[in-house]
Design an enzyme around this catalytic site. Structure first.
Site, mmCIF file in Angstrom:
data_model
loop_
_atom_site.group_PDB
_atom_site.id
_atom_site.type_symbol
_atom_site.label_atom_id
_atom_site.label_comp_id
_atom_site.label_asym_id
_atom_site.label_seq_id
_atom_site.Cartn_x
_atom_site.Cartn_y
_atom_site.Cartn_z
ATOM 1 C CG HIS A 138 10.192 -62.817 -26.575
ATOM 2 N ND1 HIS A 138 9.695 -61.510 -26.825
ATOM 3 C CD2 HIS A 138 9.804 -63.826 -27.144
ATOM 4 C CE1 HIS A 138 8.464 -62.056 -27.353
ATOM 5 N NE2 HIS A 138 8.675 -63.286 -27.824
ATOM 6 C CG ASP A 168 10.209 -58.512 -25.401
ATOM 7 O OD1 ASP A 168 11.438 -59.096 -25.593
ATOM 8 O OD2 ASP A 168 9.117 -58.995 -25.794
ATOM 9 N N GLY A 246 5.568 -66.368 -33.484
ATOM 10 C CA GLY A 246 6.262 -66.105 -34.660
ATOM 11 C C GLY A 246 6.117 -64.541 -35.212
ATOM 12 C CG ASN A 247 2.374 -62.522 -35.639
ATOM 13 O OD1 ASN A 247 1.343 -63.082 -35.567
ATOM 14 N ND2 ASN A 247 2.327 -61.677 -36.691
ATOM 15 C CB SER A 248 7.481 -62.351 -30.869
ATOM 16 O OG SER A 248 6.605 -62.771 -30.166
ATOM 17 N N GLY A 301 12.139 -48.871 -6.162
ATOM 18 C CA GLY A 301 12.521 -49.955 -5.016
ATOM 19 C C GLY A 301 11.136 -50.453 -4.281
ATOM 20 C CB VAL A 302 7.690 -49.858 -3.675
ATOM 21 C CG1 VAL A 302 8.273 -48.722 -2.720
ATOM 22 C CG2 VAL A 302 7.244 -49.330 -5.013
ATOM 23 C CB ILE A 304 2.710 -51.356 -5.299
ATOM 24 C CG1 ILE A 304 3.022 -51.735 -6.927
ATOM 25 C CG2 ILE A 304 3.711 -50.350 -4.732
ATOM 26 C CD1 ILE A 304 3.144 -50.477 -7.664
#
Length: 412
Positions: A138, A168, A246-248, A301-302, A304
Protein backbone atom coordinates in the site's frame (compact mmCIF):
# COMPACT_ATOMS: atom_id res chain seq x y z
CA UNK A 1 -19.92 -47.00 -69.66
CA UNK A 2 -21.61 -48.31 -66.52
CA UNK A 3 -18.33 -49.87 -65.43
CA UNK A 4 -16.50 -46.55 -65.86
CA UNK A 5 -19.16 -44.76 -63.80
CA UNK A 6 -18.92 -47.41 -61.13
CA UNK A 7 -15.16 -47.13 -61.02
CA UNK A 8 -15.45 -43.34 -60.85
CA UNK A 9 -17.96 -43.58 -58.01
CA UNK A 10 -15.69 -45.95 -56.15
CA UNK A 11 -12.77 -43.55 -56.53
CA UNK A 12 -14.89 -40.64 -55.29
CA UNK A 13 -16.10 -42.73 -52.36
CA UNK A 14 -12.57 -43.80 -51.48
CA UNK A 15 -11.34 -40.21 -51.78
CA UNK A 16 -14.20 -39.00 -49.60
CA UNK A 17 -13.44 -41.65 -46.97
CA UNK A 18 -9.75 -40.68 -47.03
CA UNK A 19 -10.60 -36.99 -46.68
CA UNK A 20 -13.00 -37.72 -43.81
CA UNK A 21 -10.34 -39.83 -42.09
CA UNK A 22 -7.72 -37.11 -42.59
CA UNK A 23 -10.11 -34.47 -41.25
CA UNK A 24 -11.06 -36.70 -38.32
CA UNK A 25 -7.37 -37.26 -37.64
CA UNK A 26 -6.73 -33.51 -37.64
CA UNK A 27 -9.67 -32.92 -35.28
CA UNK A 28 -8.49 -35.74 -33.01
CA UNK A 29 -4.94 -34.39 -32.97
CA UNK A 30 -6.29 -30.93 -32.17
CA UNK A 31 -8.33 -32.37 -29.32
CA UNK A 32 -5.31 -34.29 -28.03
CA UNK A 33 -3.22 -31.11 -28.25
CA UNK A 34 -5.87 -29.19 -26.29
CA UNK A 35 -5.97 -31.89 -23.60
CA UNK A 36 -2.18 -31.96 -23.44
CA UNK A 37 -2.05 -28.18 -23.13
CA UNK A 38 -4.53 -28.32 -20.25
CA UNK A 39 -2.48 -31.03 -18.53
CA UNK A 40 0.73 -29.05 -19.09
CA UNK A 41 -0.92 -25.93 -17.65
CA UNK A 42 -2.14 -27.90 -14.62
CA UNK A 43 1.32 -29.41 -14.10
CA UNK A 44 2.92 -25.96 -14.42
CA UNK A 45 0.60 -24.63 -11.70
CA UNK A 46 1.43 -27.59 -9.46
CA UNK A 47 5.15 -27.11 -10.12
CA UNK A 48 4.80 -23.40 -9.39
CA UNK A 49 3.11 -24.12 -6.05
CA UNK A 50 5.63 -26.82 -5.10
CA UNK A 51 8.62 -24.67 -6.03
CA UNK A 52 7.33 -21.86 -3.82
CA UNK A 53 6.82 -24.30 -0.93
CA UNK A 54 10.32 -25.76 -1.42
CA UNK A 55 11.86 -22.28 -1.44
CA UNK A 56 9.95 -21.33 1.70
CA UNK A 57 10.99 -24.48 3.55
CA UNK A 58 14.60 -24.04 2.41
CA UNK A 59 14.71 -20.50 3.76
CA UNK A 60 13.04 -21.64 6.99
CA UNK A 61 15.62 -24.42 7.46
CA UNK A 62 18.43 -21.92 6.90
CA UNK A 63 17.06 -19.70 9.63
CA UNK A 64 16.39 -22.58 11.99
CA UNK A 65 20.01 -23.68 11.58
CA UNK A 66 21.34 -20.26 12.63
CA UNK A 67 23.14 -19.91 15.97
CA UNK A 68 21.83 -16.44 16.91
CA UNK A 69 18.22 -17.46 17.33
CA UNK A 70 16.91 -19.93 19.87
CA UNK A 71 13.69 -21.07 18.23
CA UNK A 72 12.60 -23.21 21.15
CA UNK A 73 12.20 -20.23 23.49
CA UNK A 74 10.82 -16.73 23.10
CA UNK A 75 13.51 -14.07 22.70
CA UNK A 76 13.73 -12.31 26.06
CA UNK A 77 15.72 -9.17 26.85
CA UNK A 78 18.95 -9.86 28.69
CA UNK A 79 21.52 -7.83 30.54
CA UNK A 80 23.79 -7.85 27.47
CA UNK A 81 21.12 -6.62 25.01
CA UNK A 82 19.61 -3.12 25.09
CA UNK A 83 17.22 -1.34 22.77
CA UNK A 84 19.84 1.29 22.00
CA UNK A 85 22.30 -1.45 21.03
CA UNK A 86 19.74 -3.04 18.70
CA UNK A 87 18.93 0.33 17.17
CA UNK A 88 22.59 1.13 16.48
CA UNK A 89 22.90 -2.18 14.66
CA UNK A 90 19.83 -1.76 12.45
CA UNK A 91 19.38 1.98 11.90
CA UNK A 92 21.37 2.08 8.66
CA UNK A 93 19.22 -0.71 7.21
CA UNK A 94 15.91 1.17 7.52
CA UNK A 95 15.00 3.57 4.71
CA UNK A 96 12.41 6.18 3.78
CA UNK A 97 10.34 5.28 0.71
CA UNK A 98 8.92 8.28 -1.17
CA UNK A 99 6.98 8.90 -4.36
CA UNK A 100 3.90 10.55 -5.83
CA UNK A 101 0.48 9.15 -6.60
CA UNK A 102 -1.94 10.81 -9.02
CA UNK A 103 -5.50 10.59 -7.73
CA UNK A 104 -8.63 11.29 -9.78
CA UNK A 105 -11.41 13.09 -7.92
CA UNK A 106 -14.97 13.84 -8.94
CA UNK A 107 -16.03 17.48 -8.85
CA UNK A 108 -18.87 19.70 -10.02
CA UNK A 109 -16.83 20.44 -13.16
CA UNK A 110 -15.99 16.78 -13.80
CA UNK A 111 -12.99 14.57 -12.93
CA UNK A 112 -9.92 16.44 -11.70
CA UNK A 113 -6.49 15.07 -10.81
CA UNK A 114 -4.27 15.88 -7.89
CA UNK A 115 -0.76 14.86 -6.94
CA UNK A 116 -0.38 13.24 -3.53
CA UNK A 117 3.03 12.81 -1.91
CA UNK A 118 3.55 9.35 -0.49
CA UNK A 119 5.98 8.50 2.30
CA UNK A 120 6.58 5.23 4.12
CA UNK A 121 9.31 2.97 5.43
CA UNK A 122 11.28 -0.01 4.20
CA UNK A 123 14.35 -2.04 5.03
CA UNK A 124 17.23 -3.75 3.26
CA UNK A 125 17.18 -7.51 2.80
CA UNK A 126 19.38 -9.91 0.85
CA UNK A 127 18.35 -12.78 -1.39
CA UNK A 128 20.69 -14.87 -3.56
CA UNK A 129 23.54 -12.38 -3.03
CA UNK A 130 21.46 -9.44 -4.26
CA UNK A 131 20.06 -6.54 -2.23
CA UNK A 132 16.43 -5.46 -2.14
CA UNK A 133 14.15 -3.11 -0.22
CA UNK A 134 11.10 -4.64 1.45
CA UNK A 135 8.08 -2.43 2.12
CA UNK A 136 4.28 -2.54 2.11
CA UNK A 137 2.28 -2.84 -1.09
CA UNK A 138 0.00 0.00 0.00
CA UNK A 139 3.03 2.30 0.29
CA UNK A 140 4.07 1.92 -3.37
CA UNK A 141 0.89 0.79 -5.16
CA UNK A 142 0.23 3.16 -8.08
CA UNK A 143 3.18 5.34 -7.04
CA UNK A 144 5.46 7.07 -9.53
CA UNK A 145 9.01 8.39 -9.16
CA UNK A 146 9.82 6.09 -6.23
CA UNK A 147 12.96 7.00 -4.30
CA UNK A 148 14.69 5.40 -1.33
CA UNK A 149 16.55 7.53 1.21
CA UNK A 150 19.04 6.00 3.64
CA UNK A 151 19.66 7.35 7.14
CA UNK A 152 22.81 9.13 5.93
CA UNK A 153 20.62 11.27 3.66
CA UNK A 154 21.63 9.66 0.37
CA UNK A 155 18.63 9.13 -1.93
CA UNK A 156 18.40 6.89 -5.00
CA UNK A 157 15.74 5.98 -7.57
CA UNK A 158 13.93 2.70 -6.95
CA UNK A 159 11.87 0.30 -9.05
CA UNK A 160 8.98 -1.92 -7.99
CA UNK A 161 9.68 -5.51 -9.12
CA UNK A 162 7.14 -7.51 -7.14
CA UNK A 163 4.06 -6.98 -4.99
CA UNK A 164 1.25 -8.87 -3.29
CA UNK A 165 -1.88 -6.99 -2.33
CA UNK A 166 -3.14 -9.96 -0.26
CA UNK A 167 -0.15 -9.84 2.11
CA UNK A 168 0.58 -6.13 1.68
CA UNK A 169 4.18 -6.84 0.62
CA UNK A 170 6.31 -5.18 -2.05
CA UNK A 171 9.91 -5.55 -3.20
CA UNK A 172 12.02 -2.76 -4.69
CA UNK A 173 15.39 -2.65 -6.40
CA UNK A 174 17.52 0.44 -5.86
CA UNK A 175 20.20 1.92 -8.09
CA UNK A 176 22.73 2.56 -5.32
CA UNK A 177 26.33 1.55 -4.49
CA UNK A 178 26.60 -1.79 -2.69
CA UNK A 179 28.17 0.01 0.29
CA UNK A 180 24.79 1.54 1.09
CA UNK A 181 23.13 -1.84 1.65
CA UNK A 182 23.28 -3.31 5.14
CA UNK A 183 20.76 -6.16 5.05
CA UNK A 184 18.79 -7.25 8.10
CA UNK A 185 18.46 -10.90 8.98
CA UNK A 186 14.94 -12.29 8.56
CA UNK A 187 14.17 -15.17 10.93
CA UNK A 188 11.14 -17.39 11.38
CA UNK A 189 8.26 -15.78 13.26
CA UNK A 190 7.12 -19.22 14.40
CA UNK A 191 9.24 -18.72 17.53
CA UNK A 192 7.15 -15.73 18.65
CA UNK A 193 4.89 -16.01 21.67
CA UNK A 194 2.24 -13.67 23.01
CA UNK A 195 4.01 -11.32 25.42
CA UNK A 196 7.40 -11.38 23.67
CA UNK A 197 9.08 -7.96 23.44
CA UNK A 198 9.46 -6.42 19.99
CA UNK A 199 10.99 -3.28 18.48
CA UNK A 200 9.64 -1.24 15.56
CA UNK A 201 11.85 1.09 13.53
CA UNK A 202 10.45 3.42 10.89
CA UNK A 203 9.68 6.95 9.79
CA UNK A 204 6.39 8.06 11.35
CA UNK A 205 5.22 11.44 10.05
CA UNK A 206 8.55 11.80 8.22
CA UNK A 207 10.60 11.50 11.42
CA UNK A 208 13.27 9.17 10.06
CA UNK A 209 14.98 6.59 12.23
CA UNK A 210 12.30 6.47 14.94
CA UNK A 211 12.38 3.47 17.30
CA UNK A 212 9.47 2.28 19.47
CA UNK A 213 8.95 -0.81 21.61
CA UNK A 214 6.11 -3.02 22.75
CA UNK A 215 5.08 -6.64 23.03
CA UNK A 216 3.36 -9.20 20.86
CA UNK A 217 -0.30 -8.80 21.83
CA UNK A 218 -1.63 -11.72 19.76
CA UNK A 219 -0.78 -13.94 16.80
CA UNK A 220 -2.79 -15.21 13.83
CA UNK A 221 -5.01 -12.16 13.46
CA UNK A 222 -6.71 -11.23 10.20
CA UNK A 223 -7.13 -7.67 8.94
CA UNK A 224 -8.75 -6.12 5.88
CA UNK A 225 -7.59 -3.22 3.76
CA UNK A 226 -9.50 -1.49 0.93
CA UNK A 227 -7.04 -2.79 -1.69
CA UNK A 228 -7.78 -6.46 -0.94
CA UNK A 229 -11.34 -6.33 -2.27
CA UNK A 230 -12.85 -7.85 0.87
CA UNK A 231 -10.33 -10.68 1.25
CA UNK A 232 -8.55 -10.93 4.60
CA UNK A 233 -4.83 -10.48 5.13
CA UNK A 234 -4.16 -13.58 7.19
CA UNK A 235 -1.79 -14.63 9.96
CA UNK A 236 -1.01 -11.10 11.20
CA UNK A 237 0.91 -10.13 14.35
CA UNK A 238 -0.83 -7.74 16.74
CA UNK A 239 1.56 -5.56 18.74
CA UNK A 240 1.54 -2.72 21.25
CA UNK A 241 4.60 -1.09 19.65
CA UNK A 242 3.37 2.38 18.58
CA UNK A 243 2.81 2.50 14.80
CA UNK A 244 1.85 5.71 13.02
CA UNK A 245 1.47 6.91 9.40
CA UNK A 246 4.93 6.60 7.85
CA UNK A 247 5.82 3.50 9.87
CA UNK A 248 4.29 1.25 7.23
CA UNK A 249 6.91 -1.03 5.68
CA UNK A 250 9.40 -0.77 8.52
CA UNK A 251 10.82 -3.82 10.31
CA UNK A 252 9.42 -5.39 13.47
CA UNK A 253 12.43 -6.82 15.32
CA UNK A 254 13.13 -9.17 18.20
CA UNK A 255 15.72 -8.26 20.85
CA UNK A 256 18.46 -9.81 18.74
CA UNK A 257 17.80 -7.21 16.04
CA UNK A 258 16.34 -9.83 13.67
CA UNK A 259 13.26 -9.22 11.54
CA UNK A 260 10.15 -11.06 12.76
CA UNK A 261 7.64 -8.95 10.83
CA UNK A 262 6.94 -5.86 8.75
CA UNK A 263 4.67 -3.17 10.23
CA UNK A 264 1.58 -2.60 8.11
CA UNK A 265 -1.55 -1.16 9.73
CA UNK A 266 -3.27 0.47 12.67
CA UNK A 267 -6.85 0.83 13.85
CA UNK A 268 -7.72 4.53 13.54
CA UNK A 269 -8.40 6.05 16.94
CA UNK A 270 -7.10 3.03 18.87
CA UNK A 271 -4.10 3.15 21.17
CA UNK A 272 -1.40 0.49 21.38
CA UNK A 273 -2.97 -1.66 18.66
CA UNK A 274 -0.78 -2.14 15.60
CA UNK A 275 -0.33 -4.94 13.10
CA UNK A 276 2.61 -6.50 11.30
CA UNK A 277 2.92 -9.11 8.54
CA UNK A 278 4.92 -12.03 10.06
CA UNK A 279 8.37 -12.89 8.76
CA UNK A 280 7.21 -16.41 7.85
CA UNK A 281 4.98 -14.78 5.23
CA UNK A 282 7.98 -12.78 3.97
CA UNK A 283 10.17 -15.90 3.77
CA UNK A 284 7.42 -17.80 1.98
CA UNK A 285 6.69 -15.09 -0.59
CA UNK A 286 10.02 -13.33 -1.19
CA UNK A 287 11.43 -15.79 -3.78
CA UNK A 288 8.25 -15.62 -5.86
CA UNK A 289 7.95 -11.82 -5.59
CA UNK A 290 11.52 -11.43 -6.84
CA UNK A 291 11.39 -14.06 -9.58
CA UNK A 292 7.80 -13.71 -10.81
CA UNK A 293 6.64 -10.35 -9.50
CA UNK A 294 3.66 -11.89 -7.73
CA UNK A 295 2.51 -14.65 -5.37
CA UNK A 296 -0.48 -17.01 -5.61
CA UNK A 297 -2.69 -17.58 -2.57
CA UNK A 298 -4.91 -20.53 -1.64
CA UNK A 299 -8.65 -20.07 -2.09
CA UNK A 300 -11.75 -21.93 -0.94
CA UNK A 301 -14.32 -19.77 -2.66
CA UNK A 302 -16.69 -19.15 0.25
CA UNK A 303 -17.95 -16.26 2.32
CA UNK A 304 -18.16 -17.08 5.99
CA UNK A 305 -19.12 -15.73 9.39
CA UNK A 306 -17.92 -16.78 12.84
CA UNK A 307 -20.26 -19.09 14.73
CA UNK A 308 -21.34 -17.36 17.94
CA UNK A 309 -23.31 -18.90 20.81
CA UNK A 310 -26.40 -17.09 19.47
CA UNK A 311 -25.92 -18.50 15.95
CA UNK A 312 -25.23 -21.96 17.37
CA UNK A 313 -28.41 -21.76 19.44
CA UNK A 314 -30.51 -20.59 16.47
CA UNK A 315 -29.18 -23.41 14.25
CA UNK A 316 -29.38 -25.92 17.13
CA UNK A 317 -25.70 -26.83 16.77
CA UNK A 318 -23.89 -28.89 19.39
CA UNK A 319 -20.77 -26.68 19.08
CA UNK A 320 -20.23 -22.95 19.64
CA UNK A 321 -17.20 -22.53 17.39
CA UNK A 322 -16.38 -22.81 13.69
CA UNK A 323 -17.37 -20.76 10.64
CA UNK A 324 -20.75 -20.75 8.95
CA UNK A 325 -20.72 -20.81 5.13
CA UNK A 326 -23.06 -18.02 4.02
CA UNK A 327 -22.38 -18.25 0.29
CA UNK A 328 -20.36 -20.33 -2.17
CA UNK A 329 -18.70 -18.84 -5.26
CA UNK A 330 -20.10 -20.62 -8.36
CA UNK A 331 -17.42 -22.77 -9.97
CA UNK A 332 -15.04 -22.27 -7.06
CA UNK A 333 -13.25 -25.03 -5.11
CA UNK A 334 -15.93 -25.33 -2.41
CA UNK A 335 -18.71 -25.36 -5.01
CA UNK A 336 -17.01 -28.16 -6.96
CA UNK A 337 -16.59 -30.14 -3.72
CA UNK A 338 -20.26 -29.83 -2.83
CA UNK A 339 -20.04 -27.42 0.12
CA UNK A 340 -23.51 -26.04 0.85
CA UNK A 341 -24.26 -22.33 1.32
CA UNK A 342 -26.87 -20.71 3.54
CA UNK A 343 -30.46 -20.31 2.37
CA UNK A 344 -32.25 -17.93 4.71
CA UNK A 345 -31.41 -14.42 5.95
CA UNK A 346 -32.22 -13.86 9.61
CA UNK A 347 -31.46 -11.28 12.27
CA UNK A 348 -29.39 -12.64 15.17
CA UNK A 349 -28.41 -10.14 17.89
CA UNK A 350 -28.71 -7.28 15.41
CA UNK A 351 -26.60 -9.00 12.78
CA UNK A 352 -27.91 -10.23 9.43
CA UNK A 353 -26.82 -13.85 9.00
CA UNK A 354 -27.48 -16.28 6.15
CA UNK A 355 -28.20 -19.55 7.97
CA UNK A 356 -28.69 -23.11 6.80
CA UNK A 357 -25.26 -23.66 5.27
CA UNK A 358 -22.41 -25.95 6.26
CA UNK A 359 -20.37 -25.15 9.36
CA UNK A 360 -16.62 -25.76 8.99
CA UNK A 361 -15.11 -26.93 12.28
CA UNK A 362 -11.75 -28.40 11.16
CA UNK A 363 -9.29 -28.57 8.26
CA UNK A 364 -7.15 -31.71 8.05
CA UNK A 365 -8.40 -32.47 11.58
CA UNK A 366 -7.06 -29.14 12.93
CA UNK A 367 -9.76 -27.32 14.91
CA UNK A 368 -11.10 -24.14 13.33
CA UNK A 369 -12.55 -21.78 15.93
CA UNK A 370 -13.17 -18.74 13.72
CA UNK A 371 -12.25 -16.92 10.50
CA UNK A 372 -8.78 -16.06 11.84
CA UNK A 373 -8.05 -19.76 12.35
CA UNK A 374 -9.25 -20.73 8.88
CA UNK A 375 -7.39 -17.96 7.03
CA UNK A 376 -4.19 -18.56 9.00
CA UNK A 377 -4.28 -22.33 8.49
CA UNK A 378 -4.82 -22.01 4.74
CA UNK A 379 -1.97 -19.49 4.33
CA UNK A 380 0.50 -21.40 6.48
CA UNK A 381 -0.22 -24.94 5.37
CA UNK A 382 -1.86 -25.11 1.95
CA UNK A 383 -1.11 -24.29 -1.68
CA UNK A 384 -3.30 -24.22 -4.81
CA UNK A 385 -4.06 -27.69 -6.25
CA UNK A 386 -3.59 -29.30 -2.83
CA UNK A 387 -6.50 -31.38 -1.48
CA UNK A 388 -7.57 -30.88 2.14
CA UNK A 389 -10.21 -32.55 4.31
CA UNK A 390 -12.88 -30.19 5.62
CA UNK A 391 -14.78 -31.37 8.67
CA UNK A 392 -18.25 -29.83 8.53
CA UNK A 393 -21.59 -29.97 10.28
CA UNK A 394 -24.57 -30.39 7.93
CA UNK A 395 -28.06 -31.09 9.17
CA UNK A 396 -26.60 -31.69 12.66
CA UNK A 397 -24.34 -34.44 11.28
CA UNK A 398 -20.52 -34.31 11.17
CA UNK A 399 -19.09 -35.04 7.72
CA UNK A 400 -15.70 -34.93 6.02
CA UNK A 401 -15.47 -33.50 2.52
CA UNK A 402 -12.29 -33.36 0.40
CA UNK A 403 -11.71 -29.99 -1.28
CA UNK A 404 -9.01 -29.18 -3.82
CA UNK A 405 -7.67 -25.72 -3.02
CA UNK A 406 -7.86 -23.15 -5.82
CA UNK A 407 -6.00 -19.94 -6.66
CA UNK A 408 -7.39 -16.73 -5.23
CA UNK A 409 -8.55 -14.40 -8.02
CA UNK A 410 -7.39 -10.76 -8.30
CA UNK A 411 -9.24 -8.31 -6.02
CA UNK A 412 -12.26 -6.57 -7.47
Amino acid sequence: MLTEKTESSKKILVLTIVLVMVFAGIVYEGWLLHVQEEKISELENQLYSLSGEIEFLTEKIKNLSGTTLNVSKPCQPSSTISISHVYENVKDSVVVVRGIRIEILDSFFGPISRIVKIEGSGFVCEYNNSFYILTNNHVVSGVQNITVTFLNGNAYPAKLIGSDVYSDLAVLTVNAPSSEFKPLKIVSSSSLHVGDPVIAVGNPFGLSGTVTTGIVSQLGRTIREPETGGYAIADVIQTTAPINPGNSGGPLLNYNGEVVGITTAIIPGAQNIGFAIPSDTILRELPSLIKRGTYIHPWLGVTIVDVTPAIANFMKLNVTYGVLVESVIPGGPADKAGIKAGKEKVQIEGQTVVVGGDVIIAVNHVKIRNQDDLSTYLERNTRPNQTVQLTIIRNKKIMEIPVTIGTRPPPK
